[in-house]
Design a protein around this motif. Structure first.
Motif, PDB file in Angstrom:
ATOM      1  N   GLY A  82       0.816  -1.210   0.000  1.00  0.00           N
ATOM      2  CA  GLY A  82       0.000   0.000   0.000  1.00  0.00           C
ATOM      3  C   GLY A  82       0.844   1.252   0.000  1.00  0.00           C
ATOM      4  N   GLY A  83       1.901   1.263   0.808  1.00  0.00           N
ATOM      5  CA  GLY A  83       2.772   2.428   0.860  1.00  0.00           C
ATOM      6  C   GLY A  83       3.546   2.644  -0.418  1.00  0.00           C
ATOM      7  N   LEU A  84       4.012   1.553  -1.028  1.00  0.00           N
ATOM      8  CA  LEU A  84       4.836   1.685  -2.230  1.00  0.00           C
ATOM      9  C   LEU A  84       4.036   1.791  -3.525  1.00  0.00           C
ATOM     10  CD1 LEU A  84       7.712  -0.820  -1.431  1.00  0.00           C
ATOM     11  CD2 LEU A  84       7.853   1.666  -1.560  1.00  0.00           C
ATOM     12  N   CYS A  85       2.833   1.239  -3.553  1.00  0.00           N
ATOM     13  CA  CYS A  85       2.079   1.195  -4.809  1.00  0.00           C
ATOM     14  C   CYS A  85       0.791   2.020  -4.793  1.00  0.00           C
ATOM     15  CB  CYS A  85       1.754  -0.252  -5.168  1.00  0.00           C
ATOM     16  SG  CYS A  85       3.207  -1.277  -5.377  1.00  0.00           S
ATOM     17  N   CYS A  86       0.019   1.904  -3.745  1.00  0.00           N
ATOM     18  CA  CYS A  86      -1.289   2.561  -3.733  1.00  0.00           C
ATOM     19  C   CYS A  86      -1.196   4.054  -3.485  1.00  0.00           C
ATOM     20  CB  CYS A  86      -2.195   1.907  -2.691  1.00  0.00           C
ATOM     21  SG  CYS A  86      -2.538   0.191  -3.070  1.00  0.00           S
ATOM     22  N   VAL A  87      -0.301   4.465  -2.600  1.00  0.00           N
ATOM     23  CA  VAL A  87      -0.150   5.900  -2.350  1.00  0.00           C
ATOM     24  C   VAL A  87       0.320   6.619  -3.612  1.00  0.00           C
ATOM     25  CG1 VAL A  87       1.081   7.633  -0.993  1.00  0.00           C
ATOM     26  CG2 VAL A  87       0.145   5.620   0.132  1.00  0.00           C
ATOM     27  N   PRO A  88       1.328   6.115  -4.325  1.00  0.00           N
ATOM     28  CA  PRO A  88       1.681   6.801  -5.575  1.00  0.00           C
ATOM     29  C   PRO A  88       0.546   6.806  -6.599  1.00  0.00           C
ATOM     30  CG  PRO A  88       3.460   5.356  -4.921  1.00  0.00           C
ATOM     31  CD  PRO A  88       2.312   5.082  -3.995  1.00  0.00           C
ATOM     32  N   LEU A  89      -0.201   5.720  -6.660  1.00  0.00           N
ATOM     33  CA  LEU A  89      -1.316   5.659  -7.601  1.00  0.00           C
ATOM     34  C   LEU A  89      -2.351   6.734  -7.308  1.00  0.00           C
ATOM     35  CD1 LEU A  89      -2.499   4.030  -9.960  1.00  0.00           C
ATOM     36  CD2 LEU A  89      -3.655   2.616  -8.275  1.00  0.00           C
ATOM     37  N   ALA A  90      -2.577   7.011  -6.029  1.00  0.00           N
ATOM     38  CA  ALA A  90      -3.597   7.988  -5.650  1.00  0.00           C
ATOM     39  C   ALA A  90      -3.066   9.411  -5.573  1.00  0.00           C
ATOM     40  CB  ALA A  90      -4.200   7.595  -4.301  1.00  0.00           C
ATOM     41  N   ILE A 124       0.556  10.568  -6.369  1.00  0.00           N
ATOM     42  CA  ILE A 124       1.709  11.022  -7.153  1.00  0.00           C
ATOM     43  C   ILE A 124       1.419  11.022  -8.648  1.00  0.00           C
ATOM     44  CG2 ILE A 124       4.106  10.516  -7.753  1.00  0.00           C
ATOM     45  CD1 ILE A 124       4.493   9.517  -4.906  1.00  0.00           C
ATOM     46  N   TYR A 125       0.834   9.947  -9.143  1.00  0.00           N
ATOM     47  CA  TYR A 125       0.605   9.855 -10.586  1.00  0.00           C
ATOM     48  C   TYR A 125      -0.363  10.900 -11.137  1.00  0.00           C
ATOM     49  CZ  TYR A 125       3.085   5.436 -10.089  1.00  0.00           C
ATOM     50  OH  TYR A 125       4.010   4.478  -9.804  1.00  0.00           O
ATOM     51  N   PRO A 126      -1.452  11.238 -10.448  1.00  0.00           N
ATOM     52  CA  PRO A 126      -2.342  12.269 -11.009  1.00  0.00           C
ATOM     53  C   PRO A 126      -1.666  13.623 -11.259  1.00  0.00           C
ATOM     54  CG  PRO A 126      -3.518  11.019  -9.358  1.00  0.00           C
ATOM     55  CD  PRO A 126      -2.090  10.582  -9.292  1.00  0.00           C
ATOM     56  N   PRO A 127      -0.903  14.191 -10.298  1.00  0.00           N
ATOM     57  CA  PRO A 127      -0.238  15.451 -10.641  1.00  0.00           C
ATOM     58  C   PRO A 127       0.840  15.293 -11.710  1.00  0.00           C
ATOM     59  CG  PRO A 127       0.252  14.854  -8.361  1.00  0.00           C
ATOM     60  CD  PRO A 127      -0.756  13.891  -8.874  1.00  0.00           C
ATOM     61  N   LEU A 128       1.504  14.121 -11.722  1.00  0.00           N
ATOM     62  CA  LEU A 128       2.496  13.897 -12.787  1.00  0.00           C
ATOM     63  C   LEU A 128       1.832  13.868 -14.159  1.00  0.00           C
ATOM     64  CD1 LEU A 128       4.984  11.223 -11.400  1.00  0.00           C
ATOM     65  CD2 LEU A 128       5.456  13.583 -12.007  1.00  0.00           C
ATOM     66  N   LEU A 129       0.702  13.170 -14.253  1.00  0.00           N
ATOM     67  CA  LEU A 129      -0.006  13.128 -15.528  1.00  0.00           C
ATOM     68  C   LEU A 129      -0.532  14.509 -15.915  1.00  0.00           C
ATOM     69  CD1 LEU A 129      -1.946   9.771 -15.150  1.00  0.00           C
ATOM     70  CD2 LEU A 129      -0.022  10.254 -16.658  1.00  0.00           C
ATOM     71  N   HIS A 130      -0.999  15.252 -14.931  1.00  0.00           N
ATOM     72  CA  HIS A 130      -1.483  16.608 -15.227  1.00  0.00           C
ATOM     73  C   HIS A 130      -0.340  17.483 -15.729  1.00  0.00           C
ATOM     74  CE1 HIS A 130      -2.991  20.709 -14.304  1.00  0.00           C
ATOM     75  NE2 HIS A 130      -4.085  20.188 -14.851  1.00  0.00           N
ATOM     76  N   LEU A 131       0.829  17.379 -15.115  1.00  0.00           N
ATOM     77  CA  LEU A 131       1.990  18.133 -15.599  1.00  0.00           C
ATOM     78  C   LEU A 131       2.364  17.719 -17.018  1.00  0.00           C
ATOM     79  CD1 LEU A 131       4.291  18.141 -12.436  1.00  0.00           C
ATOM     80  CD2 LEU A 131       3.248  20.131 -13.521  1.00  0.00           C
ATOM     81  N   ILE A 187       2.963  21.107  -5.398  1.00  0.00           N
ATOM     82  CA  ILE A 187       2.600  20.908  -3.995  1.00  0.00           C
ATOM     83  C   ILE A 187       1.958  19.537  -3.811  1.00  0.00           C
ATOM     84  CG2 ILE A 187       1.039  21.686  -2.168  1.00  0.00           C
ATOM     85  CD1 ILE A 187       1.608  24.556  -3.128  1.00  0.00           C
ATOM     86  N   PHE A 188       1.010  19.192  -4.699  1.00  0.00           N
ATOM     87  CA  PHE A 188       0.374  17.872  -4.613  1.00  0.00           C
ATOM     88  C   PHE A 188       1.395  16.758  -4.790  1.00  0.00           C
ATOM     89  CE2 PHE A 188      -3.873  19.814  -6.001  1.00  0.00           C
ATOM     90  CZ  PHE A 188      -4.321  19.881  -4.694  1.00  0.00           C
ATOM     91  N   LEU A 189       2.321  16.948  -5.700  1.00  0.00           N
ATOM     92  CA  LEU A 189       3.373  15.961  -5.928  1.00  0.00           C
ATOM     93  C   LEU A 189       4.251  15.805  -4.686  1.00  0.00           C
ATOM     94  CD1 LEU A 189       4.447  14.123  -8.160  1.00  0.00           C
ATOM     95  CD2 LEU A 189       5.881  15.992  -8.908  1.00  0.00           C
TER      96      LEU A 189
END
Length: 143
Positions: free
Chosen positions: A80-88, A90-97, A109-111
């Protein structure tokens, strides 16, 4: 415990029980394609081999979860710490960028918060793993 808590626990257990074949389907598809020879659906021997393979897979995962219950909880928290937290987080702001191509302060900031949450959740999972007993997977271990 009150009746509502017990009812929720029973409902959750039933939901897990009935959705387990769906959760295991991708695993069985991949393993069957690698381990079992290709055949037609009309071959009854191959059908029973696949059924036996699926049954053994369910029994193995059940035995592992019963034997290593506490360690399994620690493993799930680590995943959960390594996979689910980034999915929720980290990845959304990265994709938005990537999509917008404008580096906004809000995305950064979100990242940053997502990376902090991932590190915190992973460290807490590791610390809880270290603090728990190391012989939970020992069949002779008594609770």
């Amino acid at each position: 415990e009150n009746n509502a808590t017990t009812g929720v626990q029973i409902a959750y257990s039933m939901a897990l029980l009935f959705t387990y074949p769906l959760m295991l389907f991708p695993v069985t598809s991949i393993l069957e394609s690698q381990l079992l020879p290709r055949s037609t659906h009309l071959d009854p021997r191959m059908k029973w081999r696949k059924n036996l393979f699926r049954c053994m897979l369910v029994l193995c995962t059940t035995a592992i979860s019963i034997a290593c219950g506490e360690a399994l909880e620690n493993f799930v928290s680590l995943v959960g710490g390594l996979c689910c937290v980034p999915l929720a987080l980290i990845y959304p702001p990265l994709l938005h960028l990537k999509i917008v191509r404008t580096h906004t302060t809000r995305d950064k900031i979100f990242l940053f918060i997502g990376v902090l949450a991932m590190v915190f959740a992973t460290v807490m999972a590791i610390l809880s793993w270290k603090s728990s007993s190391s012989d939970y997977c020992n069949p002779d271990h008594d609770d």
